[in-house]
Design an enzyme around this catalytic site. Structure first.
Site, PDB file in Angstrom:
ATOM      1  N   HIS A 148       0.847  -1.204   0.000  1.00 46.00           N
ATOM      2  CA  HIS A 148       0.000   0.000   0.000  1.00 46.00           C
ATOM      3  C   HIS A 148       0.884   1.257   0.000  1.00 46.00           C
ATOM      4  CE1 HIS A 148      -3.577  -2.458   0.676  1.00 46.00           C
ATOM      5  NE2 HIS A 148      -2.878  -3.109   1.573  1.00 46.00           N
TER       6      HIS A 148
ATOM      7  N   TYR B 144       4.040  -5.453   9.154  1.00 47.66           N
ATOM      8  CA  TYR B 144       3.857  -4.007   9.275  1.00 47.66           C
ATOM      9  C   TYR B 144       5.010  -3.382  10.064  1.00 47.66           C
ATOM     10  CZ  TYR B 144      -1.055  -4.219   7.684  1.00 47.66           C
ATOM     11  OH  TYR B 144      -2.208  -4.394   6.952  1.00 47.66           O
TER      12      TYR B 144
END
Length: 356
Positions: free
Chosen positions: A66, A334
């Site tokens: 992303h 992440y």
């Protein structure tokens, strides 16, 4: 001069130190195991992120997945209807500030907004008591796989072939054959053409979580945000514009706030909480817990979302992770992405005349 302790007295003094040493060793061993140091062939966050590099190249200072996105800001107003199921303050009749980020998948920050069917919305709710709720959602109600290994396999199958820039045409069919759980995701995408805007798109938590009420009772749940804006198909002109979704949302927000309703879907006994490829039946109870209002957008380079790690396991009291194995994998990947990009950003800003 004090007399050194002997016998049982010496053992009693040494015991706390031994406990500390053993505890410290256990923590180090656990961290080493999680990092893959004790099992080099084990799937780790480092290996996952390395595969993003192989698929999309390296783009210092950007998220590894992303990578292309935009920051948004606003607030959430709870209506109290979620409080019987969760003690999290965000569900009270209060206004909670929100920082968010709309994005599209992949590690290439220059990809077109409409290059693929998937979009994402990440949110950080900051309660008045300082606790945060972070959630990363997609516009698909199910995920393509249900295990970290399946996600790794998908990254490898999707890797562009040098010289063509496209995946090997034989690898993706082989992946789908080896992962029949991916069929629900593919069928949903096929039957739901992309909408014209981030603002008229519904976003889903995909993973299940545990809502915990004031009595300590757990309620397995998923959530989504349902837009008030009417859905409309993506036009051919917008589909050819690389920044269509970002530009359209910025224009909408200049005209006024955009709103979504936070929907809590409650599971029934037997509904799986550990399989993100299976949607629960539509007849499951849904609680409209309040309204998310987004008021403004800022470029991600210097926007408020830039330095947020939207780890979906950062949760306030009243919400807990489920036994979905993807949650731990998402958290680890992440964190790896966050540590890499923030270090790169710091190095970039320390270089005179440098810019991203």
């Amino acid at each position: 001069m004090p007399i050194p302790p002997t016998g049982s007295k010496q053992l009693a003094r040494m015991l706390p130190l031994a406990v500390i040493a053993v505890t410290g060793a256990a923590l180090v061993a656990a961290y080493a195991y999680a990092a893959g140091w004790l099992s080099p062939d084990r799937l780790t966050p480092v290996l996952i992120i390395d595969n993003f590099h192989a698929d999309f190249g390296q783009h210092p200072g950007f998220r590894r997945n992303h990578a292309k996105g935009m920051c948004v800001a606003g607030y959430f107003e709870g209506n109290g209807l979620g409080t019987p199921y969760s003690s999290a303050a965000v569900f009270d009749k209060v206004r909670t500030p929100v920082i968010g980020r709309f994005a599209v998948p992949g590690g290439n920050p220059a990809v077109a907004d409409t290059a693929g069917p998937v979009r994402s919305l990440a949110l950080q709710f900051t309660q008045s008591n300082g606790e945060q709720w972070r959630t990363g959602m997609n516009n698909t109600p199910v995920f393509i796989v249900n295990t970290p290994q399946g996600f790794y396999d998908n990254l490898q199958a999707s890797r562009p072939v040098p010289g063509t820039g496209k995946p090997d045409p034989t690898r993706l069919p082989a992946f789908f054959a080896a992962h029949p759980e991916s069929s629900a995701f593919r069928l949903w995408v096929k039957g739901h053409p992309p909408t014209s805007s981030f603002a008229n798109t519904r976003f889903y938590s995909i993973n299940a979580f545990e809502l915990v009420d004031g009595k300590g009772v757990h309620h397995l749940a998923r959530w989504s945000v349902l837009p008030e804006a009417n859905a409309a198909p993506l036009s051919p002109a917008a589909a050819s514009d690389p920044n269509a979704l970002q530009d359209e949302l910025a224009e909408r927000l200049r005209a006024g706030p955009q709103r979504w309703h936070l929907q809590l879907q409650l599971a029934k006994p037997g509904d799986p909480g550990n399989d993100a490829t299976i949607a629960w039946p539509d007849d499951r109870q849904v609680i409209d817990a309040g309204v998310l209002t987004l008021e403004s957008t800022v470029a991600q380079d210097d926007g408020p979302c830039r330095d947020i790690n939207f780890d979906p396991t950062v949760l306030p009291r009243g919400i807990q992770v489920s036994n979905d194995p993807l949650l731990a994998a998402r958290s680890g990947a992440y964190a790896r992405s966050y540590n890499l990009r923030t270090g790169e950003q710091a190095a970039l800003h320390a270089t005179p005349g440098a810019s991203r």
